[in-house]
Design an enzyme around this catalytic site. Structure first.
Site, PDB file in Angstrom:
ATOM      1  N   ARG A  23       0.007   6.336  -6.879  1.00 52.10           N
ATOM      2  CA  ARG A  23      -1.470   6.908  -6.998  1.00 52.10           C
ATOM      3  C   ARG A  23      -1.240   8.400  -6.603  1.00 52.10           C
ATOM      4  O   ARG A  23      -2.037   9.440  -7.550  1.00 52.10           O
ATOM      5  CB  ARG A  23      -2.350   6.459  -6.030  1.00 52.10           C
ATOM      6  N   SER A  69      -6.621   0.014  -0.319  1.00 54.76           N
ATOM      7  CA  SER A  69      -5.650   0.791   0.491  1.00 54.76           C
ATOM      8  C   SER A  69      -6.270   0.833   1.784  1.00 54.76           C
ATOM      9  O   SER A  69      -5.679   0.406   2.960  1.00 54.76           O
ATOM     10  CB  SER A  69      -5.540   2.173   0.033  1.00 54.76           C
ATOM     11  N   LYS A 106      -5.096  -2.428   5.334  1.00 53.73           N
ATOM     12  CA  LYS A 106      -4.523  -2.001   6.222  1.00 53.73           C
ATOM     13  C   LYS A 106      -5.464  -2.353   7.627  1.00 53.73           C
ATOM     14  O   LYS A 106      -4.805  -2.888   8.601  1.00 53.73           O
ATOM     15  CB  LYS A 106      -4.146  -0.586   6.433  1.00 53.73           C
ATOM     16  N   ASP A 132       0.751  -1.235  -0.005  1.00 56.93           N
ATOM     17  CA  ASP A 132      -0.015  -0.079   0.040  1.00 56.93           C
ATOM     18  C   ASP A 132       0.911   1.439   0.058  1.00 56.93           C
ATOM     19  O   ASP A 132       0.512   2.123  -0.829  1.00 56.93           O
ATOM     20  CB  ASP A 132      -0.874  -0.055   1.344  1.00 56.93           C
TER      21      ASP A 132
END
Length: 437
Positions: free
Chosen positions: A168, A183, A187, A161
């Site tokens: 990104r 993303s 997490k 990520d």
């Protein structure tokens, strides 16, 4: 497999196999696929999208790129909250001690400011001594013994990520719904939690301004949570004006403390109580949201929630004795009032512009590596629906940067639309999405 062929496949709108997605994530994390090819893949995803099945595989592959936290030996229900980002959004600072005071375990891995939005870690670290740098073992220990811990993302957790987000951010693919889901959910699932409450912002100050797209994101987040056996509630909340009256790290800490004392702004408390109540219901601490709000209000009235916050500050290295005098520790060099040019009613506030202005004042980062000034920020004296007279103070900006004062003052003035028409504050809770629907 060849990255070129996988990129081309998505460019043509075809679905990826699970093996193709895992290959791209794994090999990029290992450094075997160059940035330019992953950037092309991310752009293809941005335009062609992902099915929910593809997104679920993306989440799984990102989780597998690093370490996963095991909280199974910690008793009690473990739940976290995540916001998609807003201006003046200091909900976590109020919610975490409040929900923990109700007996719920809160393992919370938070982030820093991004673009025009503030970050929980930056706000907490504006308290002298407060640390969010924890090992996973210490994180687990504090959650078990104290009930709540707030730390930054470990380098070993979901490294895919971190690498993908950096690309990104510079390739204009942040707003892709499947990539946002990947993303956030990778997490959160890697934390080892039982439940998750998500605050999806919508409106001018949100990363996704359109309500229809915000709802699409909310539904996909809920679906991904179910795929991984996570209890999820998603609350769509308004971000057409900043949340609360304070923007800026230290200012927001002080406002959060006022909320825990029972003196919080109505809009900020409405969002905080809704999200906190959803957490209590998922954790089995209340039968429904109204009952949960009764419990939460009692925790504020008795001072238990405030005491939990002070204890959290002390446990994480800060001095709780200075919290109430935080703003007087080292005042900003410049404190500039912005006044109303004419009489009328505030019709709208441009949250996005207020956020970018606060960054220029020093409350956020213009680029990676910038040092945040914890004192910098904006205090809003008027919001949507308030009547003003010519000369009334609309806002006050705080900064140490003399060079930005006049620009910031004009920028804040431009944010306020004032005329004679009636106006009401926006509806804060747009929709709640979860298992009950």
């Amino acid at each position: 497999m060849l990255p070129y062929e996988i990129i081309e496949k998505k460019q043509q709108g075809d679905r990826h196999s699970p093996e193709e997605i895992r290959f791209m994530v794994k090999e990029f994390t290992a450094g075997n696929i160059p940035d330019y090819q992953i950037s092309a893949w991310l752009m293809a995803i941005y335009f062609q999208g992902f099915s929910i099945e593809e997104t679920a595989v993306l989440v799984e592959a990102m989780i597998e790129s690093g370490e996963r936290i095991d909280l199974s030996d910690i008793s009690g229900y473990k739940i976290d909250k995540h916001s998609t980002g807003g201006v003046g959004d200091k909900v976590t600072l109020i919610l975490a001690p409040l929900v923990a005071a109700a007996g719920v375990k809160i393992p919370m891995i938070s982030g820093r400011g991004l673009g025009h939005t503030g970050g929980t870690l930056d706000k907490l670290e504006s308290i002298p001594g407060f640390t969010t740098d924890y090992s996973i073992d210490d994180f687990r220990r504090q959650v078990d013994e104290f009930g709540v811990c707030i730390m930054g993302q470990s380098a070993t957790m979901v490294p895919a990520d971190k690498k993908m987000y950096a690309l990104r951010d510079v390739t204009a693919t942040v707003r892709s719904i499947p990539l946002i889901c990947g993303s956030i959910m990778s997490k959160k699932i890697a934390e080892g939690i039982d439940g998750l409450v998500l605050d999806v912002k919508t409106g001018r100050g949100a990363f996704i301004a359109e309500e229809e797209k915000s709802r699409e994101l909310a539904n996909q987040l809920a679906d991904i949570g179910k795929e991984f056996g996570l209890d999820v509630r998603v609350v769509i909340t308004d971000m057409n004006q900043p949340l609360g009256n304070q923007i800026g790290n230290r200012n927001e800490v002080v406002e959060s403390v006022e909320c825990l004392k029972g003196n919080g702004p109505a809009d900020l408390m409405e969002v905080t109580m809704e999200l906190s109540a959803e957490m209590l219901v998922l954790a089995g601490k209340a039968e429904d949201v109204p009952a949960a709000k009764t419990v939460l209000n009692e925790l504020i009235e008795t001072g238990e929630a405030l005491e939990k916050f002070y204890d959290l500050v002390e446990i994480q290295g800060g001095d709780p004795k200075i919290i109430d005098s935080l703003l007087s520790l080292e005042p900003s060099k410049f404190s500039v009032e912005v006044t109303a040019p004419a009489e009328g009613i505030v019709q709208s506030l441009d949250s996005y512009q207020l956020g970018t202005t606060s960054v220029k004042l020093g409350a956020g980062r213009m680029q990676m590596g910038d040092v945040i000034d914890p004192k910098a920020g904006i205090s809003l004296e008027r919001k949507i629906g308030d009547r003003v007279n010519a000369g009334d103070v609309l806002a006050v900006c705080y900064t140490d940067k003399e060079s930005v004062v006049e620009e910031a003052k004009q920028s804040i003035l431009d944010v306020f639309e004032i005329d004679d028409a009636d106006a009401s504050p926006p509806t804060m809770i747009h929709e709640v999405i979860g298992d009950e629907t």
